[in-house]
Design a protein around this motif. Structure first.
Motif, short mmCIF file in Angstrom:
data_model
loop_
_atom_site.label_atom_id
_atom_site.label_comp_id
_atom_site.label_asym_id
_atom_site.label_seq_id
_atom_site.Cartn_x
_atom_site.Cartn_y
_atom_site.Cartn_z
N ASP A 18 0.85 -1.19 0.00
CA ASP A 18 0.00 0.00 0.00
C ASP A 18 0.88 1.24 0.00
N ILE A 19 0.28 2.35 -0.39
CA ILE A 19 1.02 3.61 -0.54
C ILE A 19 0.43 4.66 0.39
N THR A 20 1.30 5.36 1.11
CA THR A 20 0.88 6.49 1.94
C THR A 20 1.89 7.62 1.74
N SER A 21 1.71 8.70 2.46
CA SER A 21 2.68 9.79 2.45
C SER A 21 2.98 10.17 3.89
N THR A 22 4.15 10.74 4.11
CA THR A 22 4.50 11.18 5.45
C THR A 22 3.68 12.43 5.79
N LYS A 23 3.53 12.69 7.08
CA LYS A 23 2.67 13.79 7.53
C LYS A 23 3.14 15.13 6.97
N VAL B 161 6.76 9.96 -0.22
CA VAL B 161 5.76 8.93 -0.45
C VAL B 161 6.34 7.63 0.07
N THR B 162 5.54 6.86 0.81
CA THR B 162 6.04 5.60 1.35
C THR B 162 5.33 4.43 0.69
N ILE B 163 6.11 3.43 0.29
CA ILE B 163 5.57 2.17 -0.24
C ILE B 163 5.77 1.12 0.85
N ASN B 164 4.66 0.63 1.38
CA ASN B 164 4.70 -0.28 2.52
C ASN B 164 4.37 -1.70 2.07
N SER B 165 5.29 -2.61 2.31
CA SER B 165 5.08 -4.03 2.01
C SER B 165 4.91 -4.76 3.33
N VAL C 60 10.86 4.62 0.58
CA VAL C 60 10.39 6.01 0.49
C VAL C 60 10.86 6.61 -0.82
N ILE C 61 10.05 7.55 -1.33
CA ILE C 61 10.32 8.27 -2.57
C ILE C 61 10.17 9.76 -2.29
N ASP C 62 11.06 10.56 -2.84
CA ASP C 62 10.95 12.01 -2.74
C ASP C 62 9.62 12.45 -3.37
#
Length: 694
Positions: free
Chosen positions: A221-226, A231-235, A245-247
């Motif tokens: 799933d994909i979220t973003s930091t506060k 952008v975070t890709i969580n496995s 994490v992606i810029d």
């Protein structure tokens, strides 16, 4: 004749069909298993549908008058005396809120600083979806709040479409299947890919594949930091984590594939979740034997595990469930957790390193983090629900340490039908289980109830996946409480009420603890004269249905009535089939019976479907009400169908085994309409009353 006897008159119905048992011998690990109703797993078999179709009519024809009364009572409790103000969320210079209309939800916003009464902007009027048998699953805003996205789904299904609306130009700019945006799902409902999708394209062939997860037991799933910097890709699996994490400022094109930065490679039994604040990554993890989790930090330039520094650790009787971070100027971290099984909120100041606790409005309640989009603030919101109050929203000022109610909705009623919560209370007891472990039990009851062995009692529990059985608000409890019932929430192992070890002691080879804990609680309630087997009932949903279904064959003498809602009652068939949705993902919870003999024998020992024959010699049996949904993608329709078929085939007297199979229902219900939900709850409450309160 008393009014209670009048309400309990039951309409005679035709004898339900008894499906044909067809021998199907399956060999596993030296065991021969006869799955004589496996043919029901074929929905195209006319005989299968012949069993499904009439199932709902049987239940609806019983206790119809009582159902109507109960439904009317619940509906009145949901009515409010006045229109409550909309609950607003402030972000990016706008105030966001939603209202209800006769046609559906309306999502709106209005700008801040534009006078006392700025014009409202309608983001979406969801009324048009009703005609298409669709509903809103989730809404999202782009980081600059110029694009509004909404995810739709059809009733019962767990996938749908993602729509985009350009708020600058007031037009729809694209539509794409949900799993093609953010994360892609395969046929097993398994999210495994992260492509990017440009809403300006009419097709998705140009999507850039950013990441693909090869492990079938892992969800992506994909979220973003506060702070919106990454952008975070969580496995994640049920027992491990891996985060990349992606810029967030990177412009993704086919010529510019984003650089993925791995925080920490996957390690069995290690979980971690990442946020960001002031050039620092904050990581919630169970690393270094922090079984109930702790918060650590690492600088942007060095996130190696060796650099993780403890920020917040918990005591053995405490656990962290969620964390929220706010702007560097305020330096606040909010921790949502539990202490001795009850909810707590802690506020931690990163500058002073001091922590204080928020005084909650009640002890027995459920706390949920609010939608705190604003990063630069010293206040935050959360919601609270309790057995005697609807969900209410509160705002807490960290600097002033002051709790302010934002919207509080009391339970209503007219004149003599008003619900008087002052007559009821919550208490907690502890019960010794088979291995001398103390099991917490929350009791919801009238203040003047007596231990005379005559109190009708409804036991509830879940006991799986680390999900806690909380004392939240359930409208269907009110008709029971007002008729003298006691609600007993058994916090059995398999949940996380007492932390991660509590969960670990109720899964895999330790799963039998969940059932024995539940039975121990039932025995204690009888022994202490809270109730008797003739007045004791239980209800369970999904994995909680497995719990109640297993208790049926282990101790049928303890209960008078059982309700199993979309129950996971044939776990062996499900876990033996890796092609079913979610089976491979759930091996860490139940085990892999295909490869592991111990897992096979463990599941076989507690599976309700496998142990129906144990009921054939029982001297007393409870009445059983089972529900299922044809569109259920988590617990397939054939699980409750096969289970009821087995009961009717094996029992000499099966008139009190009822099945309701909803053709339009998914795992979480058959629709968003309030009346439909109340009708379903009223059927179950009427069933319980008619069998327990005679």
């Amino acid at each position: 004749m008393s009014i209670l006897h009048i309400l309990n008159i039951r309409v005679r119905t035709k004898t339900p069909p008894v499906p044909k048992a067809i021998t199907d011998i399956q060999a596993h690990h030296g065991h021969n298993r006869n799955d004589c109703f496996s043919w029901m797993e074929n929905i195209d078999n006319p005989a299968t549908f012949g069993i499904i179709y009439p199932s709902g009519k049987q239940v609806l024809s019983q206790n119809r008058f009582l159902q109507r009364i109960v439904q009317r009572e619940m509906k009145r409790r949901l009515q409010t005396r006045r229109q409550l103000p909309p609950l607003t969320t402030v972000a990016h210079g706008y105030e966001y809120f939603s209202t209800t209309s006769a046609y559906g939800m309306v999502y709106l916003r209005k700008p801040l600083g534009k006078g006392r009464d700025p014009p409202e902007e309608v983001l979406l009027h969801a009324g048009f979806l009703k005609a298409m048998n669709m509903s809103i699953r989730k809404i999202l805003m782009s980081p600059d709040h110029s694009i509004f996205a909404y995810n739709t789904e059809r009733e019962g299904m767990e996938y749908g479409e993602l729509h985009f609306k350009d708020l600058n130009y007031r037009r729809d700019i694209g539509r794409c299947i949900q799993f093609r945006v953010g994360q892609q799902q395969d046929s097993l409902l398994h999210s495994y890919q992260c492509p990017t999708a440009s809403t300006q394209r009419t097709t998705q062939e140009e999507d850039v594949l950013v990441f693909e997860e090869p492990d079938d037991s892992v969800f992506v799933d994909i979220t973003s930091t506060k702070d919106m910097k990454f952008v975070t890709i969580n496995s994640n699996s049920l027992s491990s984590s891996e985060v990349r994490v992606i810029d967030a400022t990177l412009n993704v094109t086919q010529q510019n594939k984003p650089l993925l930065r791995l925080i920490k490679p996957r390690v069995p039994q290690l979980e971690y979740y990442v946020d960001h604040h002031d050039s620092t990554f904050y990581i919630l993890t169970n690393a270094q034997k922090a079984t109930n989790f702790k918060l650590v930090k690492a600088p942007d330039e060095s996130v190696e595990h060796s650099e993780w520094e403890d920020v917040i650790t918990m005591n053995p009787t405490e656990k962290i469930e969620d964390v929220d971070i706010f702007q560097p100027f305020q330096n606040n971290i909010v921790i949502y957790g539990r202490r001795d099984g009850l909810p707590i909120i802690l506020c931690h100041d990163l500058s002073t390193k001091l922590t204080h606790q928020v005084d909650l409005p009640g002890r027995f309640c459920v706390v949920s983090p609010g939608t705190n989009l604003e990063f630069n603030t010293d206040t935050f919101r959360f919601s609270v629900s309790s057995p005697f109050a609807h969900e209410s929203t509160y705002e807490y000022d960290v600097e002033k340490r002051k709790l302010n109610p934002v919207r509080v909705a009391s339970i209503q009623g007219k004149y003599t039908t008003r619900f008087d919560k002052s007559k009821y209370t919550c208490t907690q007891i502890h019960v010794k289980s088979h291995d001398n472990q103390d099991i917490p039990v929350t009791l919801i009851h009238s203040k003047d109830y007596e231990k005379n062995s005559k109190n009708p009692v409804l036991m509830r529990s879940y006991g799986a996946y680390g999900v806690s059985t909380d004392p939240d608000f359930k409208i269907e409890h009110l008709p029971l409480l007002e008729r003298g019932w006691v609600i007993a929430l058994a916090h059995v192992r398999g949940g996380s009420e007492l932390g991660r070890p509590w969960y670990e002691q109720g899964k895999l080879k330790h799963k039998m603890n969940s059932f024995r804990d539940f039975i121990a609680v039932a025995e204690h309630l009888v022994k202490t004269k809270v109730t008797s087997p003739d007045h004791l009932a239980a209800i369970g949903t999904s994995a909680g249905g497995l719990l109640v279904g297993s208790v049926l064959h282990m101790r049928p003498d303890l209960f008078r009535a059982l309700v199993l809602r979309v129950p996971f009652v044939d776990p062996l068939s499900a876990m033996l089939n890796p092609d079913l949705p979610l089976t491979q993902v759930e091996y860490p919870e139940w085990g892999n019976p295909t490869k592991d003999k111990e897992a096979y024998e463990c599941i076989q020992a507690y599976s309700p479907y496998e142990n129906i024959k144990a009921l054939s010699n029982a001297t007393s049996l409870p009445a059983v009400f089972v529900t299922g949904g044809l569109k259920d993608q988590r617990v397939a329709y054939w699980q409750p169908l096969k289970f009821v078929a087995g009961l009717r085939h094996s029992l000499k007297e099966s008139k009190d085994v009822l099945l309701k199979m909803d053709l339009d229902r998914g795992h979480f219900g058959g629709g968003s309409e309030q009346d439909a939900r109340l009708s379903e709850a009223a059927e179950q409450v009427a069933f319980l009353i008619s069998h327990v309160q005679k």
